[in-house]
Design an enzyme around this catalytic site. Sequence first.
Site, PDB file in Angstrom:
ATOM      1  N   CYS A   8       0.865  -1.186   0.000  1.00 20.14           N
ATOM      2  CA  CYS A   8       0.000   0.000   0.000  1.00 20.14           C
ATOM      3  C   CYS A   8       0.900   1.234   0.000  1.00 20.14           C
ATOM      4  O   CYS A   8       2.075   1.146  -0.371  1.00 20.14           O
ATOM      5  CB  CYS A   8      -0.976  -0.029   1.179  1.00 20.14           C
ATOM      6  SG  CYS A   8      -0.196   0.004   2.812  1.00 20.14           S
ATOM      7  N   ASN A  11       2.240   1.482   4.362  1.00 19.87           N
ATOM      8  CA  ASN A  11       2.544   0.215   5.046  1.00 19.87           C
ATOM      9  C   ASN A  11       2.235   0.281   6.543  1.00 19.87           C
ATOM     10  O   ASN A  11       2.887  -0.368   7.362  1.00 19.87           O
ATOM     11  CB  ASN A  11       4.010  -0.219   4.817  1.00 19.87           C
ATOM     12  CG  ASN A  11       4.322  -1.657   5.223  1.00 19.87           C
ATOM     13  OD1 ASN A  11       5.444  -1.975   5.612  1.00 19.87           O
ATOM     14  ND2 ASN A  11       3.355  -2.546   5.146  1.00 19.87           N
ATOM     15  N   CYS A  13      -1.496   0.720   7.368  1.00 19.01           N
ATOM     16  CA  CYS A  13      -2.937   0.406   7.489  1.00 19.01           C
ATOM     17  C   CYS A  13      -3.313  -0.819   6.657  1.00 19.01           C
ATOM     18  O   CYS A  13      -3.519  -1.904   7.192  1.00 19.01           O
ATOM     19  CB  CYS A  13      -3.803   1.593   7.068  1.00 19.01           C
ATOM     20  SG  CYS A  13      -3.615   3.051   8.124  1.00 19.01           S
ATOM     21  N   ARG A  14      -3.425  -0.646   5.339  1.00 19.18           N
ATOM     22  CA  ARG A  14      -4.014  -1.706   4.525  1.00 19.18           C
ATOM     23  C   ARG A  14      -3.117  -2.922   4.340  1.00 19.18           C
ATOM     24  O   ARG A  14      -3.567  -4.062   4.510  1.00 19.18           O
ATOM     25  CB  ARG A  14      -4.406  -1.144   3.148  1.00 19.18           C
ATOM     26  CG  ARG A  14      -5.533  -0.135   3.214  1.00 19.18           C
ATOM     27  CD  ARG A  14      -5.669   0.628   1.923  1.00 19.18           C
ATOM     28  NE  ARG A  14      -4.486   1.449   1.677  1.00 19.18           N
ATOM     29  CZ  ARG A  14      -4.261   2.117   0.565  1.00 19.18           C
ATOM     30  NH1 ARG A  14      -5.125   2.038  -0.437  1.00 19.18           N
ATOM     31  NH2 ARG A  14      -3.185   2.868   0.449  1.00 19.18           N
ATOM     32  N   ASP A 122      -8.541   3.754   1.392  1.00 14.45           N
ATOM     33  CA  ASP A 122      -7.506   3.921   2.412  1.00 14.45           C
ATOM     34  C   ASP A 122      -8.135   4.419   3.721  1.00 14.45           C
ATOM     35  O   ASP A 122      -8.617   5.551   3.789  1.00 14.45           O
ATOM     36  CB  ASP A 122      -6.472   4.938   1.908  1.00 14.45           C
ATOM     37  CG  ASP A 122      -5.227   4.934   2.778  1.00 14.45           C
ATOM     38  OD1 ASP A 122      -5.302   4.466   3.925  1.00 14.45           O
ATOM     39  OD2 ASP A 122      -4.180   5.397   2.293  1.00 14.45           O
TER      40      ASP A 122
END
Length: 155
Positions: A8, A11, A13-14, A122
């Site tokens: 993402c 690096n 959250c998702r 996001d």
Amino acid sequence: MVSILFVCLGNICRSPTAEAVLRAKARAAGLDLVIDSAGTGDWHRGEPPYLPAIEAGLARGYDLRDLRARQVQPADFTRFDRIFAMDRANLADLNRLGRNEGTRPELLLPLAPDLGRQDLPDPWYTRDFEGTLDLVERACEALMDQLRDAAQPPQ
Ligand code: 4NP
């Protein structure tokens, strides 16, 4: 052993969420995989995931606490068999970095076509950490089906 990298922007959250979800599903299925995540940006290098992402994951049994952010490296395109971008912006950044050599990055959500989505929104901006987990779980289930089928010896 099949190796998988989730990518993402930050690096935090998702992609760490996807890393933890796939790791849990692979462990439950007894499938040995190498799983990692990285960001196209380097603002959060060395940091743990964002606290709301950690908390949302823990509430569903996914532990992100030991993960640390890192930036994608050119060597990742030869180290990993599959590279999954969380959205089309991440995919475009990866394609620039990879210069069409090594593993060709793919989008994550189209693995589950019934979602009818290309991009994982996001939660750093939407604040919808539950929605992120819902979509990541669906995509990782579809990925597990693929990987299980590929690991099956022909009948
Ligand atoms: P992620 O979310 O790409 O899912 O980790 C973000 C986290 C941080 C930032 C952007 C996106 N940021 O701009 O710091």
